[in-house]
Design a protein around this motif. Structure first.
Motif, short mmCIF file in Angstrom:
data_model
loop_
_atom_site.label_atom_id
_atom_site.label_comp_id
_atom_site.label_asym_id
_atom_site.label_seq_id
_atom_site.Cartn_x
_atom_site.Cartn_y
_atom_site.Cartn_z
N SER A 166 2.37 20.11 9.62
CA SER A 166 3.05 20.33 8.34
C SER A 166 4.55 20.38 8.54
O SER A 166 5.05 21.27 9.25
CB SER A 166 2.57 21.65 7.70
N MET B 235 2.55 23.78 -0.18
CA MET B 235 2.95 22.87 -1.25
C MET B 235 4.26 23.39 -1.83
O MET B 235 4.39 24.58 -2.11
CB MET B 235 1.93 22.84 -2.38
N THR B 236 5.24 22.51 -2.01
CA THR B 236 6.49 22.88 -2.66
C THR B 236 6.91 21.76 -3.58
O THR B 236 6.50 20.61 -3.42
CB THR B 236 7.61 23.14 -1.64
N VAL C 184 -4.85 18.47 -5.93
CA VAL C 184 -4.98 19.12 -4.62
C VAL C 184 -6.39 19.66 -4.51
O VAL C 184 -6.80 20.52 -5.30
CB VAL C 184 -3.96 20.26 -4.46
N MET D 16 0.10 17.83 -7.54
CA MET D 16 1.45 17.34 -7.27
C MET D 16 1.72 16.24 -8.29
O MET D 16 0.96 15.26 -8.36
CB MET D 16 1.57 16.81 -5.85
N ALA E 299 5.15 20.67 -7.75
CA ALA E 299 3.85 21.31 -7.53
C ALA E 299 3.52 22.09 -8.79
O ALA E 299 4.36 22.83 -9.31
CB ALA E 299 3.91 22.23 -6.33
N ASN F 193 6.49 28.51 -3.15
CA ASN F 193 5.52 27.71 -2.41
C ASN F 193 4.10 28.19 -2.68
O ASN F 193 3.87 29.34 -3.05
CB ASN F 193 5.82 27.73 -0.90
#
Length: 368
Positions: free
Chosen positions: A40, A251-252, A273, A303, A318, A356
């Motif tokens: 990641s 996730m951002t 997601v 997303m 997101a 996030n």
């Protein structure tokens, strides 16, 4: 002691500058990330907090910072549905006293709006003087119009009206773990924290700290995972514990740090997601970065690739959609904005810059 802490923080920042310029030395937090989350990439908002000397962690001098702080309220709060009140130390609430830089306080108010979805019963009564969470609903409504939307709009070709505030960052950024852990972090130890940080007890900054510490001290509700993180390591480890696995990813939203005016966006792509297990983390108003995190049951995550209908601005956000709102506060501003009520149609919101969501990848594999 305050001088020693200040010197330690400055020394750390100097090392960060040297490390960044040499492109060879990573911070301990970055080494930790690469070790536990090798697949990641480190999200840009977190990277900038680890290197505050290269970002505008120091507030801009214009009137645009206050709005980022306000957005935190909109996502977290609405525990008190009316009035502007004062803390026990005589200072007004952090929202009432917006920072002189106008736009960034709204990012923190958005957090209050999103976190407020947890509150099922309106005002919280305290047995002793505590932060009272007074809210200005005219500001809430304006911000909510650019934050919340119906899930039926999460389709290619649909349009969503959104507002992105200027990114707001804590003055000291995301501290190294050993520094953050050395600073007392609880309501009962707040006098010690103020002394260590050199902050006046009657200042607006102290009132902001009291608000955050009180929320972090609140026990989780039944079936809820809730924690506050003051370092990158604590953020990752807390999310792993809440999700019950080390196999997680963040996730951002990919948004301009300078913000963008409210406008209509066309949905160009939708990427669901997989899985149903998420932890949302929102940064709060504090001298250094503090994340308030909670699990989000009965939710779906997406997303979304969006393009501004007027400006042509392309962003990726997101988005979290809450499928079960039956236990939400009936006075939450999102119901007014979207014309629904508790238990009605799902309510969605995007994640502002710097927030996030952590995804349980084990759930993703089992659902695929």
């Amino acid at each position: 002691m305050a001088r020693l802490l200040h010197s330690a923080i400055i020394s750390t920042f100097v090392l960060l500058v040297v490390g960044q310029r040499s492109n060879a030395v990573l911070t301990e937090a970055e080494v930790f990330w690469r070790t536990v989350l090798p697949d990641s990439p480190l999200p840009d908002p977190i990277l900038k907090l680890l290197h505050p000397e290269t970002s505008f962690v120091n507030k801009p001098k214009d009137d645009t910072v206050a709005e980022a702080y306000s957005l935190t309220w909109l996502m977290w709060g609405l525990r008190s549905p009316s009035g502007q009140t004062k803390h026990s130390n005589g200072a007004e609430t952090s929202f009432v006293n917006k920072p002189k830089d106008g736009m960034a306080a709204e990012a923190f108010s958005l957090t209050w709006l999103m976190w407020g979805l947890r509150s099922p019963s309106g005002p919280t009564k305290h047995s002793s003087p505590r932060p009272s969470h007074g809210r200005d609903h005219s500001s809430d409504e304006y911000l909510a119009q650019g934050l919340f939307f119906h899930e039926e709009l999460v389709q290619v070709g649909k349009t969503i009206t959104l507002y992105f505030p200027l990114a707001a960052s804590a003055p000291l950024g995301l501290l190294p773990r050993h520094v953050a852990d050395s600073i007392p972090f609880s309501t009962s130890s707040m006098p010690s924290a103020l002394a260590r940080l050199g902050i006046s007890n009657n200042s607006v900054q102290a009132a902001n700290m009291e608000e955050t510490l009180y929320m972090c001290d609140l026990p989780p509700k039944a079936g809820e995972a809730k924690f506050c993180a003051t370092s990158l390591e604590a953020l990752v480890e807390g999310s792993m514990a809440a999700l019950g696995t080390r196999n997680i990813r963040p996730m951002t939203s990919d948004l301009p740090r300078s913000g963008a005016p409210k406008q209509t966006y066309i949905v160009r792509a939708v990427h669901p997601v997989d899985g149903s297990s998420f932890v949302s983390c929102h940064d709060h108003n504090y001298p250094y970065t503090v994340y308030m995190c909670h699990n989000t049951p009965s939710t779906r995550a997406y997303m979304l690739e969006l393009e501004g209908a007027r400006s042509g601005l392309v962003v990726t956000v997101a988005a979290i959609c809450h499928a079960d709102t039956s236990h939400w506060n009936s006075e939450h501003v999102s119901f007014k904005i979207l014309g629904t009520k508790p238990g009605g149609a799902p309510i969605c919101h995007y994640l502002p810059y710097g927030h996030n969501v952590w995804v349980n990848m084990e759930a993703n594999r089992s659902s695929s």
